[in-house]
Design a protein around this motif. Structure first.
Motif, PDB file in Angstrom:
ATOM      1  N   THR A  96      45.428  33.582  55.569  1.00 21.00           N
ATOM      2  CA  THR A  96      44.987  34.790  54.876  1.00 21.00           C
ATOM      3  C   THR A  96      46.159  35.600  54.353  1.00 21.00           C
ATOM      4  N   TRP A 101      46.299  38.243  48.761  1.00 24.72           N
ATOM      5  CA  TRP A 101      45.117  39.003  48.388  1.00 24.72           C
ATOM      6  C   TRP A 101      45.284  40.468  48.756  1.00 24.72           C
ATOM      7  N   PRO A 102      44.614  41.366  48.009  1.00 24.72           N
ATOM      8  CA  PRO A 102      44.550  42.751  48.485  1.00 24.72           C
ATOM      9  C   PRO A 102      43.593  42.802  49.691  1.00 24.72           C
ATOM     10  N   ARG A 103      43.919  43.652  50.666  1.00 25.52           N
ATOM     11  CA  ARG A 103      43.119  43.767  51.901  1.00 25.52           C
ATOM     12  C   ARG A 103      42.832  42.389  52.494  1.00 25.52           C
ATOM     13  N   PRO A 104      43.866  41.602  52.737  1.00 22.33           N
ATOM     14  CA  PRO A 104      43.662  40.209  53.129  1.00 22.33           C
ATOM     15  C   PRO A 104      42.953  40.012  54.463  1.00 22.33           C
ATOM     16  N   LEU A 105      43.121  40.936  55.387  1.00 24.64           N
ATOM     17  CA  LEU A 105      42.547  40.728  56.714  1.00 24.64           C
ATOM     18  C   LEU A 105      41.025  40.745  56.719  1.00 24.64           C
ATOM     19  N   LEU A 106      40.443  41.284  55.664  1.00 28.52           N
ATOM     20  CA  LEU A 106      38.982  41.311  55.577  1.00 28.52           C
ATOM     21  C   LEU A 106      38.428  40.198  54.692  1.00 28.52           C
ATOM     22  N   ARG A 107      39.298  39.492  53.985  1.00 31.00           N
ATOM     23  CA  ARG A 107      38.819  38.399  53.128  1.00 31.00           C
ATOM     24  C   ARG A 107      38.390  37.185  53.948  1.00 31.00           C
TER      25      ARG A 107
END
Length: 126
Positions: A96, A101-107
């Protein structure tokens, strides 16, 4: 009875259920309908099933260990399952965070489900 391992086993089986139901809908169906060549597609499909089996067996092992009378015989297996779930969570975090990615921990939030099993199993093994 070891309450930590009982909680770890129940949580692991919950994670397995989320994986099987949610993963089939969000991962397996799109995978099987994509344009990827058949061999890699079927390998990924088999790996998904392998993870499903692994999650269920880990949960059942933790439940079994929670009922054991002698923790000296079960501690090593509990530590192994804890390490196993930490490694799964780490794999998701590394993948991740490496994408950008932006805000990767939620993707790819799978790590959020995996870490509690690791923590509960480790607490029960200690």
């Amino acid at each position: 009875m070891n309450g930590w391992l009982l909680a770890a086993g129940i949580t692991a089986l919950g994670v397995a259920a989320v994986h099987i139901v949610g993963g089939h809908r969000d991962v397996v169906r799109p995978l099987l309908s994509c344009g990827l060549a058949d061999e890699p597609k079927r390998v990924l499909h088999a790996v998904w099933h392998m993870v499903s089996i692994d999650l269920v067996l880990s949960g059942l092992a933790l439940l079994y260990l929670s009922l054991a009378d002698d923790m000296s015989d079960t501690s090593l297996v509990a530590w192994f399952v804890a390490a196993h779930f930490i490694a799964y969570a780490a794999a998701f975090l590394v993948v991740t965070l490496s994408v950008g990615w932006p805000r990767p921990l939620l993707r790819l939030p799978q790590w959020i489900l995996l870490l509690p099993v690791a923590a509960l199993a480790a607490a029960g093994a200690a």
